[in-house]
Write a protein that holds these residues in place. Structure first.
Motif, PDB file in Angstrom:
ATOM      1  N   ASP A 152       0.830  -1.202   0.000  1.00  0.00           N
ATOM      2  CA  ASP A 152       0.000   0.000   0.000  1.00  0.00           C
ATOM      3  C   ASP A 152       0.864   1.251   0.000  1.00  0.00           C
ATOM      4  N   GLY A 153       0.333   2.311  -0.578  1.00  0.00           N
ATOM      5  CA  GLY A 153       1.002   3.605  -0.622  1.00  0.00           C
ATOM      6  C   GLY A 153       0.245   4.512  -1.553  1.00  0.00           C
ATOM      7  N   ASP A 154       0.531   5.820  -1.494  1.00  0.00           N
ATOM      8  CA  ASP A 154      -0.218   6.746  -2.343  1.00  0.00           C
ATOM      9  C   ASP A 154       0.596   7.266  -3.522  1.00  0.00           C
ATOM     10  N   VAL A 155       1.844   6.809  -3.668  1.00  0.00           N
ATOM     11  CA  VAL A 155       2.664   7.201  -4.810  1.00  0.00           C
ATOM     12  C   VAL A 155       3.360   5.966  -5.381  1.00  0.00           C
ATOM     13  N   THR A 156       3.201   5.765  -6.682  1.00  0.00           N
ATOM     14  CA  THR A 156       3.926   4.697  -7.375  1.00  0.00           C
ATOM     15  C   THR A 156       5.045   5.323  -8.193  1.00  0.00           C
ATOM     16  N   LYS A 198       9.610  -0.934 -10.079  1.00  0.00           N
ATOM     17  CA  LYS A 198       8.546  -0.083  -9.554  1.00  0.00           C
ATOM     18  C   LYS A 198       8.513  -0.198  -8.038  1.00  0.00           C
ATOM     19  N   ALA A 199       8.109   0.887  -7.385  1.00  0.00           N
ATOM     20  CA  ALA A 199       7.941   0.886  -5.933  1.00  0.00           C
ATOM     21  C   ALA A 199       6.705   1.714  -5.596  1.00  0.00           C
ATOM     22  N   ARG A 200       5.990   1.287  -4.556  1.00  0.00           N
ATOM     23  CA  ARG A 200       4.842   2.071  -4.085  1.00  0.00           C
ATOM     24  C   ARG A 200       5.072   2.413  -2.615  1.00  0.00           C
ATOM     25  N   VAL A 201       5.025   3.716  -2.311  1.00  0.00           N
ATOM     26  CA  VAL A 201       5.353   4.201  -0.970  1.00  0.00           C
ATOM     27  C   VAL A 201       4.419   5.347  -0.593  1.00  0.00           C
ATOM     28  N   LYS A 202       4.566   5.825   0.637  1.00  0.00           N
ATOM     29  CA  LYS A 202       3.842   7.006   1.074  1.00  0.00           C
ATOM     30  C   LYS A 202       4.541   8.255   0.539  1.00  0.00           C
ATOM     31  N   TRP A 224       8.455  -2.985   1.227  1.00  0.00           N
ATOM     32  CA  TRP A 224       9.193  -3.323   0.004  1.00  0.00           C
ATOM     33  C   TRP A 224       9.922  -2.094  -0.531  1.00  0.00           C
ATOM     34  N   GLY A 225      11.141  -2.346  -1.042  1.00  0.00           N
ATOM     35  CA  GLY A 225      12.018  -1.244  -1.386  1.00  0.00           C
ATOM     36  C   GLY A 225      12.362  -1.092  -2.846  1.00  0.00           C
ATOM     37  N   ALA A 268       2.330   7.350 -10.771  1.00  0.00           N
ATOM     38  CA  ALA A 268       0.943   7.593 -10.367  1.00  0.00           C
ATOM     39  C   ALA A 268       0.952   8.132  -8.943  1.00  0.00           C
ATOM     40  N   SER A 269       0.022   9.036  -8.641  1.00  0.00           N
ATOM     41  CA  SER A 269       0.048   9.666  -7.324  1.00  0.00           C
ATOM     42  C   SER A 269      -1.343  10.069  -6.858  1.00  0.00           C
ATOM     43  N   ASP A 270      -1.643   9.719  -5.600  1.00  0.00           N
ATOM     44  CA  ASP A 270      -2.811  10.238  -4.896  1.00  0.00           C
ATOM     45  C   ASP A 270      -2.388  11.223  -3.821  1.00  0.00           C
TER      46      ASP A 270
END
Length: 330
Positions: free
Chosen positions: A30-34, A104-108, A98-99, A74-76
């Motif tokens: 989970d995260g709001d920025v890919t 690709k990475a998805r983070v806050k 995950w780093g 992509a970004s929320d």
């Protein structure tokens, strides 16, 4: 659409193995920025996470990589839009989350910082967590009164990632740098980064019964800890500071309080993981200004995702010099 990632698995026997696999985006956390990752790097923690985990990894399968740079896909988050160039260090990414050892990475979004003006994404990962930590260490010494002309500044573990960047930054700022290493063959490398002289590790890696020795160092960036840090504390000049950034020599500290009480020595703990946003920006802006890019490039060893299992083992044995920059798309 699948993409490549270095995935660490743990077998029923408790042993881990790492290999490059094609995975799909729905497996990202989970995260709001890919982020479309362009580069990552190799740090001591990465060596632990690619291997047995060192107690840092909680669940498997796992994608290591404690830092990365790339482009927002992509970004929320209100702070970032697709196309923005970003950098991530810390926040236990690559350990619990995950780093960056993936395309690709998805983070806050709160964990990211904008790529500083004047740096490419590759240069940002040549700096990486190690260089970011080195800059924090130098800033802490300056905040506690260190200025050029105070005397020699000691850098322990100087041929490693933190030490290499700290040496180059300090020398560029006009400090006399004494670089400690246990690898005599690195003398030319360290002097090319700006070290004024080389201090053999054996001169400092044994404890002494004397709580104080001759006042020698105006400041210190210490990546070793253990016996060496204890010895160095007794050699600091009056009112001088040590930035403690690592424990390659052990987590223990067989020291006395005498240097603190009789010489006013400061022991400054440097944490790069949970640094507040404003201080992160300050450090990255200083890196872009104070780290010579030609010196940075001289530290770089290129690598791919497939190289990481071997490199992870090597860094745990002290067998990696400078900065490994991982092109995750190569």
């Amino acid at each position: 659409m699948s993409f490549n990632a270095l995935v660490v698995e743990k077998g029923e026997d408790g042993k881990t193995s790492a290999s490059v696999e094609a995975i799909t985006e729905d497996r990202l956390p989970d995260g709001d920025v890919t982020v479309a990752v362009e580069y990552s790097t190799l740090n001591y923690k990465d060596g632990l996470c690619v291997g047995p985990g060192g107690g840092l990894v909680r669940t498997y399968p796992h994608v290591p990589g404690i830092d990365f740079s790339g482009t927002v896909e992509a970004s929320d988050s209100s702070a970032y839009s697709p196309g923005d160039k970003v950098v991530l260090t810390g926040w236990r990414v690559g350990e619990v989350h995950w780093g960056g050892y993936a395309q690709k990475a998805r983070v806050k979004g709160d964990w990211l910082v904008p790529l500083p003006d004047g740096l490419t994404t590759r240069q940002a990962m040549a700096v990486g967590t190690a260089g970011f930590t080195a800059m924090l260490a130098v800033m802490a010494l300056e905040d506690h009164g260190l200025t050029p002309g105070n005397g020699e500044v000691l850098v322990t573990g100087a041929a490693g990632g933190v030490g290499s960047v700290a040496t180059a930054i300090l020398a560029n700022l006009g400090y006399e740098v004494a670089a400690v290493t246990g690898r005599p063959e690195q003398e030319d490398y360290l002097k090319s980064l700006g070290a004024s002289r080389i201090v053999p590790r054996e001169e400092l890696n044994e404890t002494t019964k004397r709580p104080l020795e001759a006042e020698t160092w105006a400041g210190c960036v210490d990546a070793v800890g253990g016996d060496m840090l204890a010895r160095v504390l007794g050699q600091m000049k009056y009112g001088a500071s040590v930035s403690a950034v690592g424990l390659a020599g052990g987590a223990g500290l067989p020291a006395t309080v005498i240097p603190f009480l009789l010489r006013g020595v400061n022991l400054l703990g440097i944490d790069s993981v949970m640094q507040p946003y404003d201080n992160r920006l300050r450090a990255w802006q200083r890196i872009a200004k104070d780290l010579p890019m030609d010196k940075l490039e001289a530290m770089v060893h290129p690598a791919t995702l497939g190289d990481l299992p071997d490199l992870g083992r090597a860094i745990l044995k002290g067998g990696v010099r400078g900065r490994v920059v991982v092109d995750v798309n190569a």
